[in-house]
Structure formats: C-alpha cells, structure tokens
Scaffold this motif. Structure first.
Motif, mmCIF file in Angstrom:
data_model
loop_
_atom_site.group_PDB
_atom_site.id
_atom_site.type_symbol
_atom_site.label_atom_id
_atom_site.label_comp_id
_atom_site.label_asym_id
_atom_site.label_seq_id
_atom_site.Cartn_x
_atom_site.Cartn_y
_atom_site.Cartn_z
ATOM 1 N N SER A 130 3.352 -0.955 3.984
ATOM 2 C CA SER A 130 2.657 0.323 3.846
ATOM 3 C C SER A 130 3.665 1.455 3.860
ATOM 4 O O SER A 130 4.489 1.573 4.755
ATOM 5 N N ALA A 135 1.201 5.352 -0.546
ATOM 6 C CA ALA A 135 0.564 6.668 -0.634
ATOM 7 C C ALA A 135 1.591 7.796 -0.560
ATOM 8 O O ALA A 135 1.258 8.949 -0.819
ATOM 9 N N CYS A 154 -2.433 4.992 -3.579
ATOM 10 C CA CYS A 154 -3.405 5.972 -3.096
ATOM 11 C C CYS A 154 -2.771 7.357 -3.050
ATOM 12 O O CYS A 154 -1.549 7.496 -2.971
ATOM 13 N N GLU A 188 -3.395 -1.446 -8.609
ATOM 14 C CA GLU A 188 -4.692 -0.776 -8.541
ATOM 15 C C GLU A 188 -4.531 0.587 -7.896
ATOM 16 O O GLU A 188 -3.662 0.773 -7.045
ATOM 17 N N ALA A 191 -0.550 7.471 -6.361
ATOM 18 C CA ALA A 191 -1.337 6.951 -7.481
ATOM 19 C C ALA A 191 -0.946 7.629 -8.792
ATOM 20 O O ALA A 191 -1.241 7.101 -9.869
ATOM 21 N N VAL A 245 0.875 -1.169 0.000
ATOM 22 C CA VAL A 245 0.000 0.000 0.000
ATOM 23 C C VAL A 245 0.911 1.217 0.000
ATOM 24 O O VAL A 245 1.669 1.442 0.940
ATOM 25 N N LEU A 266 -1.389 -1.404 -4.183
ATOM 26 C CA LEU A 266 -2.481 -0.437 -4.080
ATOM 27 C C LEU A 266 -1.863 0.949 -3.971
ATOM 28 O O LEU A 266 -1.098 1.219 -3.038
ATOM 29 N N ALA A 324 -9.264 -0.073 -7.686
ATOM 30 C CA ALA A 324 -9.532 -1.040 -6.614
ATOM 31 C C ALA A 324 -11.009 -1.032 -6.238
ATOM 32 O O ALA A 324 -11.650 0.019 -6.220
ATOM 33 N N CYS A 332 -6.548 3.584 -5.643
ATOM 34 C CA CYS A 332 -7.658 3.682 -4.690
ATOM 35 C C CYS A 332 -8.929 4.116 -5.420
ATOM 36 O O CYS A 332 -8.868 4.900 -6.375
ATOM 37 N N TYR A 374 -9.415 7.857 -5.967
ATOM 38 C CA TYR A 374 -8.377 8.633 -6.657
ATOM 39 C C TYR A 374 -8.902 9.328 -7.909
ATOM 40 O O TYR A 374 -8.786 10.550 -8.045
ATOM 41 N N PRO A 379 -13.146 -1.675 -3.066
ATOM 42 C CA PRO A 379 -12.883 -1.777 -1.633
ATOM 43 C C PRO A 379 -13.198 -3.138 -1.001
ATOM 44 O O PRO A 379 -12.372 -3.642 -0.230
#
Length: 148
Positions: free
Chosen positions: A147, A36, A65, A106, A69, A34, A63, A129, A108, A111, A131
C-alpha cells in the motif's frame, strides 16, 4: 537386511531434498498493490516493486485510487509519464508493461464518478474495481498487500 538398510538410507537422504524442492516450487503469494499516493516517485516505486514481485513468480494486481488513478488515464498528467531515474520511464510506462504481462489494473469504484467521467477516459485494459471482488482479493489467504 542390507537391502532394507540401503532403502532406509536413501529415503533419509532424499526426503529433506524433496521437502526443499517442494518449498521452493510452492505457489508464490498473490500481490495486491494499492496505490493512492500523488507523488510520481512513490508511484514509480510501487510499480518497480510490483514488477519485481511478478518477475519472482507472484501473480499481481494493481488498485489505483485518488490521485494515483490518474496513471490510468489516456490523457494522463505529465507526472505519470515523465521518465524517472534510473530506469528512464514513467510510472504509467511501467504500469503498461505490467498490464502487457497480464497484471490487472483497476481504478477505485468512486474515481470516475467523482471526476464526472466514464470508463472511456481510461487506458485500454484498465477497468473499474468492483468492491466485493476487490475485497476478496485483499482477504485471500495467500494475499500480500503493498500500500502506497
């Protein structure tokens, strides 16, 4: 009697070996990265660690975000494509390599709506994605989460 003793000795010797082999060949955990973070070096490290996990047998997914992203954009910012030392590639390049090896990427779900954009701005192969499905990946018994 001697035959029984030899059989027992053989089992005693091979049992620990078979346990070691089965532990070694056991399924690797699934990895969900994940990302971000807006910083290119952090993004690059996330891709490097994901790549190393895949090379060691893990199934991974990514993922993206928030500002990270932007890596998924066809028209990505320079920070996504600028080569980083020591590999000489940018985070988007390494992400594309992971994708070519079967790692799903993917963005978010919030996004694109918050960019007032549609999926046509994303690189081929990047999806949005869902959820409930992503939560399932995060909560899977064998999941490991990185993360950044």
């Amino acid at each position: 009697m001697l035959k029984t003793l030899l059989s027992a000795a053989l089992v005693a010797v091979t049992l620990p070996l078979s346990a070691a082999v089965s532990a070694e060949t056991a399924a690797k955990p699934a990895l969900v990265t994940v990302l971000a973070a807006p910083d290119a070096q952090t993004q690059m490290m996330a891709m490097v660690l994901t790549m190393q996990s895949v090379k060691q047998g893990s199934k991974a997914r990514i993922l993206l975000c928030g500002p990270a992203a932007d890596l998924a954009l066809k028209d990505a910012p320079a920070s996504a494509t600028k080569p980083q030392k020591p590999l000489g590639v940018g985070p988007q390049d390494l992400m594309r390599k992971l994708m070519s090896q079967g790692t799903p990427v993917e963005v978010c779900a919030i996004y694109l709506p918050n960019r007032d954009s549609g999926p046509d701005v994303l690189l081929d192969g990047v999806s949005v994605a869902k959820p409930p499905a992503m939560a399932g990946h995060l909560l899977a018994e064998n999941a490991r989460i990185l993360s950044f």
